[in-house]
Design a protein around this motif. Sequence first.
Motif, PDB file in Angstrom:
ATOM      1  N   MET A  13       0.832  -1.212   0.000  1.00 30.08           N
ATOM      2  CA  MET A  13       0.000   0.000   0.000  1.00 30.08           C
ATOM      3  C   MET A  13       0.867   1.262   0.000  1.00 30.08           C
ATOM      4  SD  MET A  13      -2.992   1.166  -0.265  1.00 30.08           S
ATOM      5  CE  MET A  13      -4.252  -0.050   0.144  1.00 30.08           C
ATOM      6  N   ALA A  14       0.414   2.257  -0.767  1.00 31.60           N
ATOM      7  CA  ALA A  14       1.109   3.553  -0.832  1.00 31.60           C
ATOM      8  C   ALA A  14       0.078   4.641  -0.528  1.00 31.60           C
ATOM      9  CB  ALA A  14       1.704   3.756  -2.220  1.00 31.60           C
ATOM     10  N   TRP A  15       0.549   5.774  -0.064  1.00 34.94           N
ATOM     11  CA  TRP A  15      -0.383   6.834   0.338  1.00 34.94           C
ATOM     12  C   TRP A  15      -1.230   7.353  -0.822  1.00 34.94           C
ATOM     13  CZ3 TRP A  15      -2.375   7.469   4.768  1.00 34.94           C
ATOM     14  CH2 TRP A  15      -1.656   7.220   5.936  1.00 34.94           C
ATOM     15  N   HIS A  16      -0.638   7.480  -2.014  1.00 31.28           N
ATOM     16  CA  HIS A  16      -1.435   8.051  -3.106  1.00 31.28           C
ATOM     17  C   HIS A  16      -2.595   7.126  -3.494  1.00 31.28           C
ATOM     18  CE1 HIS A  16       1.256   5.495  -5.518  1.00 31.28           C
ATOM     19  NE2 HIS A  16       0.332   5.533  -6.458  1.00 31.28           N
ATOM     20  N   ILE A  17      -2.429   5.819  -3.231  1.00 35.61           N
ATOM     21  CA  ILE A  17      -3.518   4.887  -3.530  1.00 35.61           C
ATOM     22  C   ILE A  17      -4.531   4.881  -2.389  1.00 35.61           C
ATOM     23  CG2 ILE A  17      -4.114   2.518  -4.156  1.00 35.61           C
ATOM     24  CD1 ILE A  17      -1.148   2.156  -5.001  1.00 35.61           C
ATOM     25  N   LEU A  18      -4.012   4.801  -1.173  1.00 36.09           N
ATOM     26  CA  LEU A  18      -4.916   4.748  -0.022  1.00 36.09           C
ATOM     27  C   LEU A  18      -5.774   6.014   0.055  1.00 36.09           C
ATOM     28  CD1 LEU A  18      -5.769   2.975   2.348  1.00 36.09           C
ATOM     29  CD2 LEU A  18      -4.056   4.108   3.754  1.00 36.09           C
ATOM     30  N   GLU A 194      -3.433  -8.882  -0.476  1.00 37.54           N
ATOM     31  CA  GLU A 194      -4.282  -8.503  -1.613  1.00 37.54           C
ATOM     32  C   GLU A 194      -3.855  -7.221  -2.314  1.00 37.54           C
ATOM     33  OE1 GLU A 194      -5.233  -9.731   1.186  1.00 37.54           O
ATOM     34  OE2 GLU A 194      -6.717 -11.300   0.881  1.00 37.54           O
ATOM     35  N   PRO A 195      -3.534  -6.133  -1.563  1.00 36.94           N
ATOM     36  CA  PRO A 195      -3.160  -4.909  -2.296  1.00 36.94           C
ATOM     37  C   PRO A 195      -1.989  -5.152  -3.259  1.00 36.94           C
ATOM     38  CG  PRO A 195      -3.523  -4.408   0.019  1.00 36.94           C
ATOM     39  CD  PRO A 195      -3.589  -5.904  -0.111  1.00 36.94           C
ATOM     40  N   ASP A 196      -0.940  -5.808  -2.767  1.00 38.90           N
ATOM     41  CA  ASP A 196       0.237  -6.080  -3.601  1.00 38.90           C
ATOM     42  C   ASP A 196      -0.147  -6.880  -4.840  1.00 38.90           C
ATOM     43  OD1 ASP A 196       2.524  -8.230  -4.242  1.00 38.90           O
ATOM     44  OD2 ASP A 196       3.498  -6.397  -3.546  1.00 38.90           O
ATOM     45  N   HIS A 197      -0.907  -7.941  -4.639  1.00 38.03           N
ATOM     46  CA  HIS A 197      -1.269  -8.802  -5.766  1.00 38.03           C
ATOM     47  C   HIS A 197      -2.155  -8.054  -6.768  1.00 38.03           C
ATOM     48  CE1 HIS A 197      -0.347 -12.626  -3.210  1.00 38.03           C
ATOM     49  NE2 HIS A 197       0.687 -11.849  -3.380  1.00 38.03           N
ATOM     50  N   LEU A 198      -3.031  -7.213  -6.254  1.00 37.34           N
ATOM     51  CA  LEU A 198      -3.887  -6.430  -7.161  1.00 37.34           C
ATOM     52  C   LEU A 198      -3.086  -5.350  -7.887  1.00 37.34           C
ATOM     53  CD1 LEU A 198      -7.009  -6.097  -4.866  1.00 37.34           C
ATOM     54  CD2 LEU A 198      -7.019  -7.113  -7.163  1.00 37.34           C
ATOM     55  N   PHE A 199      -2.177  -4.686  -7.170  1.00 43.56           N
ATOM     56  CA  PHE A 199      -1.410  -3.606  -7.804  1.00 43.56           C
ATOM     57  C   PHE A 199      -0.470  -4.159  -8.886  1.00 43.56           C
ATOM     58  CE2 PHE A 199      -1.588  -1.174  -3.483  1.00 43.56           C
ATOM     59  CZ  PHE A 199      -2.938  -0.939  -3.678  1.00 43.56           C
ATOM     60  N   HIS A 200       0.060  -5.362  -8.652  1.00 44.25           N
ATOM     61  CA  HIS A 200       0.930  -5.957  -9.675  1.00 44.25           C
ATOM     62  C   HIS A 200       0.146  -6.219 -10.960  1.00 44.25           C
ATOM     63  CE1 HIS A 200       4.951  -6.636  -8.219  1.00 44.25           C
ATOM     64  NE2 HIS A 200       4.522  -7.078  -7.067  1.00 44.25           N
ATOM     65  N   ASP A 204      -4.252  -0.451 -12.947  1.00 42.69           N
ATOM     66  CA  ASP A 204      -5.139   0.503 -13.632  1.00 42.69           C
ATOM     67  C   ASP A 204      -6.592   0.358 -13.182  1.00 42.69           C
ATOM     68  OD1 ASP A 204      -3.001   1.544 -14.947  1.00 42.69           O
ATOM     69  OD2 ASP A 204      -3.296   0.370 -16.773  1.00 42.69           O
ATOM     70  N   LEU A 205      -7.000  -0.889 -12.942  1.00 47.88           N
ATOM     71  CA  LEU A 205      -8.376  -1.089 -12.460  1.00 47.88           C
ATOM     72  C   LEU A 205      -8.569  -0.449 -11.089  1.00 47.88           C
ATOM     73  CD1 LEU A 205      -9.365  -4.783 -13.368  1.00 47.88           C
ATOM     74  CD2 LEU A 205      -9.886  -2.670 -14.604  1.00 47.88           C
ATOM     75  N   VAL A 206      -7.533  -0.569 -10.252  1.00 43.34           N
ATOM     76  CA  VAL A 206      -7.610   0.052  -8.920  1.00 43.34           C
ATOM     77  C   VAL A 206      -7.777   1.558  -9.080  1.00 43.34           C
ATOM     78  CG1 VAL A 206      -6.390   0.496  -6.752  1.00 43.34           C
ATOM     79  CG2 VAL A 206      -6.161  -1.739  -7.865  1.00 43.34           C
ATOM     80  N   MET A 207      -6.940   2.148  -9.922  1.00 44.21           N
ATOM     81  CA  MET A 207      -6.950   3.604 -10.054  1.00 44.21           C
ATOM     82  C   MET A 207      -8.192   4.110 -10.798  1.00 44.21           C
ATOM     83  SD  MET A 207      -4.455   4.090  -8.243  1.00 44.21           S
ATOM     84  CE  MET A 207      -3.606   5.656  -8.184  1.00 44.21           C
ATOM     85  N   LYS A 208      -8.867   3.179 -11.495  1.00 47.68           N
ATOM     86  CA  LYS A 208     -10.099   3.574 -12.190  1.00 47.68           C
ATOM     87  C   LYS A 208     -11.331   3.304 -11.339  1.00 47.68           C
ATOM     88  CE  LYS A 208      -8.659   2.506 -16.868  1.00 47.68           C
ATOM     89  NZ  LYS A 208      -8.612   1.284 -17.673  1.00 47.68           N
ATOM     90  N   LYS A 209     -11.101   2.928 -10.098  1.00 53.73           N
ATOM     91  CA  LYS A 209     -12.205   2.650  -9.170  1.00 53.73           C
ATOM     92  C   LYS A 209     -13.111   1.545  -9.705  1.00 53.73           C
ATOM     93  CE  LYS A 209     -15.784   5.044  -6.551  1.00 53.73           C
ATOM     94  NZ  LYS A 209     -16.761   6.142  -6.610  1.00 53.73           N
TER      95      LYS A 209
END
Length: 464
Positions: A13-18, A194-200, A204-209
């Motif tokens: 997890m990183a602050w800009h994502i959280l 989960e965050p790591d596996h999803l971010f890898h 883009d899906l995470v950042m697109k909500k």
Amino acid sequence: MKKRVAVIGLDGMAWHILNKLFKWNIMPNLKKITQKSLKGTLESTIPPESGPAWTSLATGVNPGKHGVFGFTIPTKDYNGIKILSSRDVKYLRIHEMVAVQNLKSICVNQILTYPIKKFPGSYVITDWLSPEIRYSPEIKEYAENYHGPTLTKPSPLLKKNWDAEYADVSSRVDTINALLQEIDWDLFWAVYSEPDHLFHRYYDLVMKKDRKVMRLFNKIDETFKIVEDIADLLIVLSDHGFRKFNYGVYVNTLFEKMGLVKKASQQTIKDIACQRQVDNPRIQFRLPESLYTYLSKVPSSIEFVLLKIYKQLLKVDIRAKMTTHINPKLSKAFAHGFGVYIREKELTDYIVSMLKRSQFIGGVWKKEEIYHGKQLEAMPDLVIVPNFNGGYALRGDAIAPKPAMRREFSAHHPEGIIIIYRENVRPSWMQGIRVYDIVPTILDFLGLDIPEDIDGTVIDLPKD
Ligand SMILES: [Zn+2]
């Protein structure tokens, strides 16, 4: 009076994502806690990899003392790669330290807990790098419902089976929540990978909500509602951050051009099971060798356009083929992950100076410059990090046509997150917190002995 400490890990997890998840109100419980907490950037280990970083978080010491540099290391005979296990962790971890001092602990999904080392009063559910999920028999009624990806059972994420993934994530969240509430513990340590596996895979899906992804984070957020009321000290943290990068760096390609690495005539490095967990799961198409070689010679802008056309024609996601592996046995030096293994030691200074001159590389250290302790021997000769700020991230050990290839992809970044909550703590932004500081802070809070050779210091927790 009994005091309880809970640590909830959000891998990668990183602050800009959280902050985005907070803005979208996907993790309202954690958001509420964060607003009244101490918080800061958590400086990861060098390198910012889950193996060394989680092990340093859980031991309070540097890799030279705990012995973990990555998930995998080259075997002593350089014939292959070995996946590490709990036996390779050479320092007590916090859930074990607490048990040794007669308190109770629960540890879920901490990297390298398989096979389980038995300590009375310490209950463990093993991690996703286990061949299978194992658990302490005392918590069977909870743990038997816990479904994790393992080395032998890939995550449903790989097949984009989002409903199955949600069911699995729910089983983990529900298990953790039940253990939090129904078992007696002094230290609770649980890591959500989960965050790591999803971010890898799906940055883009995470950042697109994306709704499918948001649902997973929303489920994980349930833990924070529960843990807030139970723990006297709550620490939420990540082992490293995440970011998008523009270039993939292939260090062995650099070494091949320097005449250090020998290409393998066939694949000598066996594909290891854990790669399946972190590799991009989308359909891969192997470009014909000739086309690939051609693409590597054209300017990256043209390469980009050509790949796009190809992608549309074939309707698959194109990842250029990178199957040329190296032969460590015939190489003078080679890179494996963030480590460089030098077989002809007299070349060390030359290799360091060449790497320092490369614009792709952000840092080069001889192991004794950054690590110290009895496990120094288990560390690679050199530790390298890519030029993160220039948009470069390491991409793999294979030999590519160029040492740095233009590719947009997400990868680890050294800046993780830390959130510390206790009643009446004065909310503020902390500076300079390191992964080594967590264990001494927990031991101090619980009134337990801190090992003399610990590398971290106790974090000051100012009260209102
Ligand atoms: Zn990680």
